[in-house]
Design a protein around this motif. Sequence first.
Motif, PDB file in Angstrom:
ATOM      1  N   ARG A 380       9.147   6.237  17.712  1.00  0.00           N
ATOM      2  CA  ARG A 380       8.573   7.257  16.851  1.00  0.00           C
ATOM      3  C   ARG A 380       8.709   6.890  15.377  1.00  0.00           C
ATOM      4  O   ARG A 380       7.829   7.153  14.576  1.00  0.00           O
ATOM      5  CB  ARG A 380       9.252   8.613  17.098  1.00  0.00           C
ATOM      6  CG  ARG A 380       9.212   9.107  18.534  1.00  0.00           C
ATOM      7  CD  ARG A 380       7.875   8.987  19.199  1.00  0.00           C
ATOM      8  NE  ARG A 380       6.823   9.720  18.494  1.00  0.00           N
ATOM      9  CZ  ARG A 380       5.557   9.649  18.801  1.00  0.00           C
ATOM     10  NH1 ARG A 380       5.150   8.849  19.782  1.00  0.00           N
ATOM     11  NH2 ARG A 380       4.663  10.353  18.127  1.00  0.00           N
ATOM     12  N   GLU A 440      -6.382  14.062  18.547  1.00  0.00           N
ATOM     13  CA  GLU A 440      -4.962  13.722  18.650  1.00  0.00           C
ATOM     14  C   GLU A 440      -4.315  13.529  17.281  1.00  0.00           C
ATOM     15  O   GLU A 440      -3.103  13.695  17.135  1.00  0.00           O
ATOM     16  CB  GLU A 440      -4.793  12.454  19.492  1.00  0.00           C
ATOM     17  CG  GLU A 440      -5.121  12.655  20.959  1.00  0.00           C
ATOM     18  CD  GLU A 440      -5.177  11.354  21.739  1.00  0.00           C
ATOM     19  OE1 GLU A 440      -4.821  10.299  21.157  1.00  0.00           O
ATOM     20  OE2 GLU A 440      -5.591  11.384  22.917  1.00  0.00           O
ATOM     21  N   ASN A 443      -3.520  18.751  14.596  1.00  0.00           N
ATOM     22  CA  ASN A 443      -2.490  19.591  15.214  1.00  0.00           C
ATOM     23  C   ASN A 443      -3.090  20.724  16.053  1.00  0.00           C
ATOM     24  O   ASN A 443      -2.390  21.659  16.430  1.00  0.00           O
ATOM     25  CB  ASN A 443      -1.588  20.216  14.146  1.00  0.00           C
ATOM     26  CG  ASN A 443      -0.818  19.179  13.370  1.00  0.00           C
ATOM     27  OD1 ASN A 443      -0.512  18.108  13.902  1.00  0.00           O
ATOM     28  ND2 ASN A 443      -0.513  19.468  12.110  1.00  0.00           N
ATOM     29  N   ASN A 446      -1.537  22.334  19.223  1.00  0.00           N
ATOM     30  CA  ASN A 446      -0.403  23.264  19.146  1.00  0.00           C
ATOM     31  C   ASN A 446      -0.848  24.726  19.185  1.00  0.00           C
ATOM     32  O   ASN A 446      -0.005  25.628  19.192  1.00  0.00           O
ATOM     33  CB  ASN A 446       0.401  23.027  17.878  1.00  0.00           C
ATOM     34  CG  ASN A 446       1.164  21.709  17.926  1.00  0.00           C
ATOM     35  OD1 ASN A 446       1.538  21.253  19.001  1.00  0.00           O
ATOM     36  ND2 ASN A 446       1.385  21.094  16.779  1.00  0.00           N
ATOM     37  N   LEU A 485       1.046  15.746  24.076  1.00  0.00           N
ATOM     38  CA  LEU A 485       0.783  15.750  22.634  1.00  0.00           C
ATOM     39  C   LEU A 485       1.750  16.676  21.909  1.00  0.00           C
ATOM     40  O   LEU A 485       2.253  16.369  20.820  1.00  0.00           O
ATOM     41  CB  LEU A 485      -0.659  16.188  22.363  1.00  0.00           C
ATOM     42  CG  LEU A 485      -1.760  15.233  22.842  1.00  0.00           C
ATOM     43  CD1 LEU A 485      -3.136  15.864  22.674  1.00  0.00           C
ATOM     44  CD2 LEU A 485      -1.702  13.901  22.083  1.00  0.00           C
ATOM     45  N   ARG A 486       2.017  17.819  22.497  1.00  0.00           N
ATOM     46  CA  ARG A 486       2.921  18.788  21.869  1.00  0.00           C
ATOM     47  C   ARG A 486       4.343  18.230  21.762  1.00  0.00           C
ATOM     48  O   ARG A 486       4.998  18.368  20.733  1.00  0.00           O
ATOM     49  CB  ARG A 486       2.929  20.087  22.679  1.00  0.00           C
ATOM     50  CG  ARG A 486       1.634  20.870  22.564  1.00  0.00           C
ATOM     51  CD  ARG A 486       1.652  22.094  23.467  1.00  0.00           C
ATOM     52  NE  ARG A 486       0.490  22.946  23.233  1.00  0.00           N
ATOM     53  CZ  ARG A 486       0.261  24.089  23.889  1.00  0.00           C
ATOM     54  NH1 ARG A 486       1.101  24.494  24.831  1.00  0.00           N
ATOM     55  NH2 ARG A 486      -0.801  24.812  23.605  1.00  0.00           N
ATOM     56  N   ASN A 488       5.222  15.015  21.823  1.00  0.00           N
ATOM     57  CA  ASN A 488       5.181  13.917  20.839  1.00  0.00           C
ATOM     58  C   ASN A 488       5.293  14.466  19.417  1.00  0.00           C
ATOM     59  O   ASN A 488       6.024  13.943  18.572  1.00  0.00           O
ATOM     60  CB  ASN A 488       3.869  13.150  20.968  1.00  0.00           C
ATOM     61  CG  ASN A 488       3.950  12.057  22.015  1.00  0.00           C
ATOM     62  OD1 ASN A 488       4.993  11.461  22.228  1.00  0.00           O
ATOM     63  ND2 ASN A 488       2.845  11.799  22.682  1.00  0.00           N
ATOM     64  N   TYR A 489       4.548  15.541  19.176  1.00  0.00           N
ATOM     65  CA  TYR A 489       4.516  16.138  17.851  1.00  0.00           C
ATOM     66  C   TYR A 489       5.907  16.638  17.447  1.00  0.00           C
ATOM     67  O   TYR A 489       6.407  16.333  16.357  1.00  0.00           O
ATOM     68  CB  TYR A 489       3.523  17.305  17.851  1.00  0.00           C
ATOM     69  CG  TYR A 489       3.582  18.179  16.624  1.00  0.00           C
ATOM     70  CD1 TYR A 489       2.905  17.830  15.462  1.00  0.00           C
ATOM     71  CD2 TYR A 489       4.319  19.357  16.637  1.00  0.00           C
ATOM     72  CE1 TYR A 489       2.967  18.630  14.340  1.00  0.00           C
ATOM     73  CE2 TYR A 489       4.389  20.175  15.520  1.00  0.00           C
ATOM     74  CZ  TYR A 489       3.706  19.811  14.366  1.00  0.00           C
ATOM     75  OH  TYR A 489       3.781  20.607  13.253  1.00  0.00           O
ATOM     76  N   ASP A 492       8.480  13.865  16.861  1.00  0.00           N
ATOM     77  CA  ASP A 492       8.266  13.274  15.531  1.00  0.00           C
ATOM     78  C   ASP A 492       8.921  14.109  14.440  1.00  0.00           C
ATOM     79  O   ASP A 492       9.579  13.593  13.544  1.00  0.00           O
ATOM     80  CB  ASP A 492       6.758  13.161  15.241  1.00  0.00           C
ATOM     81  CG  ASP A 492       6.160  11.878  15.815  1.00  0.00           C
ATOM     82  OD1 ASP A 492       6.924  10.918  16.006  1.00  0.00           O
ATOM     83  OD2 ASP A 492       4.954  11.859  16.092  1.00  0.00           O
ATOM     84  N   LYS A 493       8.706  15.420  14.527  1.00  0.00           N
ATOM     85  CA  LYS A 493       9.248  16.316  13.510  1.00  0.00           C
ATOM     86  C   LYS A 493      10.775  16.287  13.498  1.00  0.00           C
ATOM     87  O   LYS A 493      11.408  16.239  12.444  1.00  0.00           O
ATOM     88  CB  LYS A 493       8.768  17.748  13.760  1.00  0.00           C
ATOM     89  CG  LYS A 493       7.276  17.946  13.534  1.00  0.00           C
ATOM     90  CD  LYS A 493       6.920  17.794  12.065  1.00  0.00           C
ATOM     91  CE  LYS A 493       5.464  18.128  11.808  1.00  0.00           C
ATOM     92  NZ  LYS A 493       5.104  17.895  10.382  1.00  0.00           N
ATOM     93  N   CYS A 512       5.134  24.218  18.349  1.00  0.00           N
ATOM     94  CA  CYS A 512       4.250  23.305  19.090  1.00  0.00           C
ATOM     95  C   CYS A 512       3.463  24.009  20.193  1.00  0.00           C
ATOM     96  O   CYS A 512       2.974  23.390  21.133  1.00  0.00           O
ATOM     97  CB  CYS A 512       5.026  22.116  19.648  1.00  0.00           C
ATOM     98  SG  CYS A 512       6.359  22.532  20.774  1.00  0.00           S
TER      99      CYS A 512
END
Length: 555
Positions: A380, A440, A443, A446, A485-486, A488-489, A492-493, A512
């Motif tokens: 990441r 992708e 956002n 979310n 995707l959620r 992953n998001y 990352d945060k 998310c």
Amino acid sequence: MMSYYKIRIIICFFMPKNLLQLLFLLATAIPISAQKKTSFDQICEKTTVVTSHKNLPAAFKTADSLYITAQTSQEKIKSLILSSELYQYSGNFKKAIGYSESAHSLISQIDNTEQMIYICRLLARQYRQVGLYERSKKYIVKGLESSKLITDSQKSNEMAGLLNQEMAFYEMELGNYSNAIQDIEASLEFFEKAKISNKSKTIAVSYQALGDIYFKLNDYLVSENYYRKAEALLKKGSCTLGLIYNGLGGIRLKQKNWKEAEMYLKKAEKIADTSRSLKLRKAVYSNINDYYEDIGDTFKASLYAVKYVRAYDSITVRNQEFFTKNPENTINKTVKNGGLNIVKNVAIIILFVSIIGLIIFFRTKEKKQRSKLRSIIRTRQQLAYGSKERLEQSSHEIEFSNISVEEIEEKDSDADKKRNESLMTSETESKLLELLEDFEKGNLYNSKSMSLSFLSGELNTNTKYLSYVINQHKSADFKSYINRLRINYIVDKIINDEKYRQYKISILADECGFSSHSKFAAVFKAVTDFSPSAYIKHLDSENQADKDVRFREND
């Protein structure tokens, strides 16, 4: 007049800490300071009769505060007896007997025959109810000896009657029915000498016991006669009345009178369901189970069999702790000692090996989890620092693809996929892939309103085409794709923005797009092998380790 609050401030300022704690304890219970208006005995009686039925925790607090404020040995004994009876009422016989034994020890130090008889009878009943029959008999005999020392003949006869009644219950538990009949008859003679009213509940208990005894002896006519006598003396709802109705129902079962059996057993069940008596429940559920088996209703019979087993198990659990601690209840103890020692040694060896195995297992698992965590963090961070490569099949994304959690919307069948493949042009498929790439990078996934139909509308296509492309090119169905995707998001945060590590889990879930804390946590753990809070904790420790390494290198 000085106000209450001013007085309270003055007390708090001058009183020592221990005394303040005592005053606070008294304030949480029934005010003992009001002794000018109500006596110690009245508070005990009110707690037993009223408070224990309305608010049992408050009754326990009152009993404790009564013991703390007791001025004499007599008052301490009364408070201990109150606590014992409250714990017995709540079903905690271990504590009930503990308080009774403490009261018995205190009574032994003073000269109070009536209290000695009362506590002996209480202990006899409690030990009988947990199956320690010899201890029960010991206290019955001690109580009977003490009853002879009372100079008031009416009280002496009343106490002797109650103790003979308890002796009858002891004999019934052992199956000595002829002895039990003699004890009950003796109890009735003592009650008559004590001039106890024929309307007394105490006499009803003796009649009910005789009904049970003659039922066991298969003399149903005499049994019903005593049940009827007991019934006439009792009000609705008492536990004894429940036993009477159960006995009458049992008689009707033996006589195959199903209609009246059902009537009496329903009355007994109504009382049993609201009673704390496990003995009553067990007896009633057993008879109702027999009734439904006799009339051929196997489904209802099985329901009451379950209720019976639960009541039986509750009694067994309650009694088990006493049986395991008392040698008088073990059989052939000396014969078993040698075998027990061997078993203990083998058990210790097995336990030791198991502990070593568990330690190795958990350490290995922890190492794998840490390795996985470091891999995810590195990947990441590479993406965050500008790597433009698409790692669609990287190790962490393969892990994300196995999610099976929150249902977002419908799935397509294999037939639909093949049909869509034949209808969709390569140009449409390529265009959809480009649109998904752009999707992708944002956002929108979310959004809590995200669904297959919603995204189809956003991409100006139909749900069948979109579902096909996601299945073919993203190696997941729609729900797993969005959840991937959620996660992953939010990963990352958490990795790249330290403030996210301070947020509550519910806030991260909302951030998310997950509909609940629990669903988010389930997805997160399925992906990372960590709960969100544990993941953040490990991440912080990893970052600290990196800082420590750089610090030492700079030295």
